[in-house]
Write an enzyme that holds these catalytic residues in place. Sequence first.
Site, PDB file in Angstrom:
ATOM      1  CG  LEU A 111     -69.492 -58.202  32.218  1.00 18.45           C
ATOM      2  CD1 LEU A 111     -69.087 -56.736  32.161  1.00 18.45           C
ATOM      3  CD2 LEU A 111     -70.424 -58.531  31.064  1.00 18.45           C
ATOM      4  CG  ASP A 112     -67.703 -63.766  28.314  1.00 21.63           C
ATOM      5  OD1 ASP A 112     -68.002 -64.433  29.321  1.00 21.63           O
ATOM      6  OD2 ASP A 112     -68.377 -63.740  27.273  1.00 21.63           O
ATOM      7  NE  ARG A 113     -58.716 -63.668  30.221  1.00 22.57           N
ATOM      8  CZ  ARG A 113     -57.968 -63.520  31.306  1.00 22.57           C
ATOM      9  NH1 ARG A 113     -57.319 -62.397  31.514  1.00 22.57           N
ATOM     10  NH2 ARG A 113     -57.869 -64.488  32.177  1.00 22.57           N
TER      11      ARG A 113
ATOM     12  CB  THR B 134     -67.448 -58.947  27.605  1.00 24.73           C
ATOM     13  OG1 THR B 134     -67.619 -60.016  26.683  1.00 24.73           O
ATOM     14  CG2 THR B 134     -68.692 -58.067  27.605  1.00 24.73           C
TER      15      THR B 134
ATOM     16  CG  HIS C 258     -68.019 -67.169  25.975  1.00 25.01           C
ATOM     17  ND1 HIS C 258     -66.923 -67.813  25.434  1.00 25.01           N
ATOM     18  CD2 HIS C 258     -67.544 -66.480  27.040  1.00 25.01           C
ATOM     19  CE1 HIS C 258     -65.841 -67.524  26.130  1.00 25.01           C
ATOM     20  NE2 HIS C 258     -66.197 -66.704  27.114  1.00 25.01           N
TER      21      HIS C 258
END
Length: 364
Positions: free
Chosen positions: A207-209, A211, A292
């Site tokens: 999971l993106d930073r 998100t 992303h």
Amino acid sequence: MLDCQPVLSCLRCECSGHLRGGDTWFSHAPSPQIQPCLARLSACENDLFSAHLRISDNHKPARGYRSQQHRGECSEQIPDRLFHRESPTLSAKFTLYHYARRRQSMRLDRFLSGQTALSRRELTALIRSGAVTVNGASVRKPETPVTPETDRITLKGAQVEYEPFHYILMHKPCGILTAARDAKQQTVMDLLKPEDRLQKLAPVGRLDRDTSGLLLITDDGQLAHQVLSPKHHVTKYYAARLRDPFQKVYISQFYAGIMLREGDREEQALPAECVQLDERTALLAIQEGRYHQVRRMFAAAGNFVEDLLRLQIGGLFLPPDLPAGGTVRIFHKETASLWKKPDISEVKRFFIDNYSSYWIKDTI
């Protein structure tokens, strides 16, 4: 009906990662003529599982592989109890892998290493000091073989319960790196409770930073591969808060497969479902895990994602009462819901009922 005695004899012999039985060589993954024996020979389970079979969906057929008709007959002989009834995408081999691993014997220090957050060195010292008992008797040799499913093992007087694999759900907060370890930045593993920081745990995917939302952490590498593999089409559901008002054209654009820039070329994303939640909030269901991806999809459509929350993976949802940074353990049987695909309207209702405090003000 197959004669199981040759199978027992071949399982007794391991040579350079292969099993030999008579004139037939079998790869790590047993061919279908062995699988029914694995399921039927309950009286010989110790012999069967001591072969340490490594079962993989991607094995190549070895010599001795029978006809397609025979393979079908063999698969029908495996009891239903060895299949995930609610997860038809999982093969019998995957389930048998779990079934076999539970019954393998292993070294005492290896067993304790997989069930506690202590290092091998710390465990070796504790074992040699007499802090560990097996079936009521003190054991001081780390290499002592134990059968986790049947032996009663205690550490400092407390019984150590055996779980072949561990599964943890985390509500990942924003600003935290999704990685097993990092020398400079805080990772999701740093948020685990001390007793949950087992040696082989790792996050499933990323999971993106920026998100937040549902993150599965496990030491079950086979399940992690199944979840991440594109061929299994595991659906992930995201709620996105947008900078600009939601446009209905997004629904058809995403369903047709929007074009995304990949390096010096453009590639078409797989079809995705999208519904509107309120004026600036959307719910998106995707079956890929590109870099992303959700943010890039809305950017390609001319909008910008300000906040992103992963709500579900398949039928496994983010517990509404789990705060950001919180974790909860689940059982292996609960992971069967990963292979479900709820209708996006059900996920929309779940989000509105349980997560309206996030962003939604006036639902539609």
